[in-house]
Scaffold this motif. Structure first.
Motif, PDB file in Angstrom:
ATOM      1  N   GLU A  94       0.910  -1.081   0.031  1.00 28.13           N
ATOM      2  CA  GLU A  94       0.151   0.104   0.026  1.00 28.13           C
ATOM      3  C   GLU A  94       0.899   1.243   0.009  1.00 28.13           C
ATOM      4  O   GLU A  94       1.930   1.205   0.154  1.00 28.13           O
ATOM      5  CB  GLU A  94      -0.819   0.229   1.238  1.00 28.13           C
ATOM      6  N   LEU A  95       0.411   2.398  -0.472  1.00 22.50           N
ATOM      7  CA  LEU A  95       0.955   3.561  -0.397  1.00 22.50           C
ATOM      8  C   LEU A  95       0.202   4.682   0.625  1.00 22.50           C
ATOM      9  O   LEU A  95      -0.863   4.887   0.330  1.00 22.50           O
ATOM     10  CB  LEU A  95       0.670   4.319  -1.865  1.00 22.50           C
ATOM     11  N   PRO A  96       0.806   4.440   1.720  1.00 22.17           N
ATOM     12  CA  PRO A  96      -0.263   5.310   2.826  1.00 22.17           C
ATOM     13  C   PRO A  96      -0.362   6.646   2.490  1.00 22.17           C
ATOM     14  O   PRO A  96       0.497   7.343   1.993  1.00 22.17           O
ATOM     15  CB  PRO A  96       0.812   4.924   4.087  1.00 22.17           C
ATOM     16  N   GLY A  97      -1.426   7.203   2.917  1.00 23.16           N
ATOM     17  CA  GLY A  97      -1.475   8.537   2.450  1.00 23.16           C
ATOM     18  C   GLY A  97      -1.935   9.153   1.280  1.00 23.16           C
ATOM     19  O   GLY A  97      -2.744  10.206   0.833  1.00 23.16           O
ATOM     20  N   LEU A  98      -2.136   8.070   0.315  1.00 27.69           N
ATOM     21  CA  LEU A  98      -2.440   8.342  -1.258  1.00 27.69           C
ATOM     22  C   LEU A  98      -4.117   8.662  -1.244  1.00 27.69           C
ATOM     23  O   LEU A  98      -4.531   9.494  -2.045  1.00 27.69           O
ATOM     24  CB  LEU A  98      -1.860   7.367  -2.153  1.00 27.69           C
ATOM     25  N   GLY A 106       3.230  -3.172 -11.574  1.00 29.09           N
ATOM     26  CA  GLY A 106       3.952  -1.880 -12.400  1.00 29.09           C
ATOM     27  C   GLY A 106       3.067  -0.850 -12.426  1.00 29.09           C
ATOM     28  O   GLY A 106       3.459  -0.085 -13.071  1.00 29.09           O
ATOM     29  N   CYS A 107       2.137  -0.990 -11.986  1.00 27.31           N
ATOM     30  CA  CYS A 107       0.667   0.171 -12.380  1.00 27.31           C
ATOM     31  C   CYS A 107       0.100   0.467 -11.075  1.00 27.31           C
ATOM     32  O   CYS A 107       0.049  -0.358  -9.850  1.00 27.31           O
ATOM     33  CB  CYS A 107      -0.016  -0.362 -13.347  1.00 27.31           C
ATOM     34  N   LEU A 108      -0.382   1.529 -10.977  1.00 30.64           N
ATOM     35  CA  LEU A 108      -1.255   2.283 -10.096  1.00 30.64           C
ATOM     36  C   LEU A 108      -2.436   2.905 -10.600  1.00 30.64           C
ATOM     37  O   LEU A 108      -2.483   3.452 -11.414  1.00 30.64           O
ATOM     38  CB  LEU A 108      -0.429   3.481  -9.204  1.00 30.64           C
ATOM     39  N   MET A 118      -3.084  14.844  -3.527  1.00 30.76           N
ATOM     40  CA  MET A 118      -2.229  15.069  -4.870  1.00 30.76           C
ATOM     41  C   MET A 118      -0.821  15.388  -4.510  1.00 30.76           C
ATOM     42  O   MET A 118       0.046  15.264  -5.009  1.00 30.76           O
ATOM     43  CB  MET A 118      -2.758  16.384  -5.696  1.00 30.76           C
ATOM     44  N   ALA A 119      -0.780  15.861  -3.457  1.00 32.36           N
ATOM     45  CA  ALA A 119       0.689  15.992  -2.684  1.00 32.36           C
ATOM     46  C   ALA A 119       1.559  14.783  -2.657  1.00 32.36           C
ATOM     47  O   ALA A 119       2.821  14.573  -2.939  1.00 32.36           O
ATOM     48  CB  ALA A 119       0.654  16.839  -1.291  1.00 32.36           C
ATOM     49  N   VAL A 120       0.789  13.711  -2.044  1.00 32.71           N
ATOM     50  CA  VAL A 120       1.124  12.435  -2.111  1.00 32.71           C
ATOM     51  C   VAL A 120       1.689  11.766  -3.417  1.00 32.71           C
ATOM     52  O   VAL A 120       2.814  11.346  -3.669  1.00 32.71           O
ATOM     53  CB  VAL A 120       0.415  11.368  -1.330  1.00 32.71           C
ATOM     54  N   MET A 121       0.794  12.043  -4.482  1.00 30.01           N
ATOM     55  CA  MET A 121       0.881  11.585  -5.816  1.00 30.01           C
ATOM     56  C   MET A 121       2.309  12.399  -6.322  1.00 30.01           C
ATOM     57  O   MET A 121       2.826  11.638  -6.899  1.00 30.01           O
ATOM     58  CB  MET A 121      -0.176  11.860  -6.863  1.00 30.01           C
ATOM     59  N   GLU A 122       2.318  13.604  -6.270  1.00 26.75           N
ATOM     60  CA  GLU A 122       3.396  14.504  -6.509  1.00 26.75           C
ATOM     61  C   GLU A 122       4.477  13.676  -6.074  1.00 26.75           C
ATOM     62  O   GLU A 122       5.629  13.462  -6.797  1.00 26.75           O
ATOM     63  CB  GLU A 122       3.279  15.691  -6.311  1.00 26.75           C
TER      64      GLU A 122
END
Length: 138
Positions: A94-98, A106-108, A118-122
């Motif tokens: 997992e990607l916490p906070g996203l 290989g994909c999200l 969006m700050a987490v994505m950046e």
């Protein structure tokens, strides 16, 4: 290119024309936001790879098997059902906070930008670019 060639190669197609045709409208708008973000972070203009992947920058890979080719350093595709991000070096799990997302090989996958931070994505895009710079120096 390798013996079989790549299915997804860089094209000269117009990225804005491609984005203008994306449906639904929310996905089209999200695609434009992501394209601007990735262009800003990568310093590269958007290029269409294959019929539906918008990539930024390029690198050349060569596998031990002898297969080789070119691919975008980072990319995304505004598909009808969701946005697909092609980022590397993010690790497993997992990607916490996203926010709302799912992972594939290989994909999200993200349904809409309003579902994520969006700050987490950046930060994830920057992390992927740094990984690419370390793995495939320019």
């Amino acid at each position: 290119m390798g013996k079989a060639g790549n299915k997804t190669a860089e094209t000269q197609a117009d990225v804005e024309a491609f984005l203008a045709a994306v449906e639904p409208a929310e996905r089209r708008d999200d695609g434009r936001v992501v394209a601007a973000l990735m262009a800003r972070l990568s310093g590269e203009p958007p290029r269409l790879w294959g019929p539906s992947i918008i990539g930024f920058g390029r690198y050349h890979y060569r596998y031990d098997s002898g297969r080789e080719g070119d691919a975008p350093r980072i990319a995304f595709s505004p598909r009808k059902a969701e946005l697909v991000f092609y980022l590397s070096g993010l690790g497993e799990g997992e990607l916490p906070g996203l926010g709302r997302h799912r992972r594939g090989k290989g994909c999200l996958y993200v349904k809409r930008l309003s579902d994520i931070d969006m700050a987490v994505m950046e930060a994830l895009i920057v992390q992927s670019l740094e990984h690419m710079d370390g793995t495939y120096p320019r």
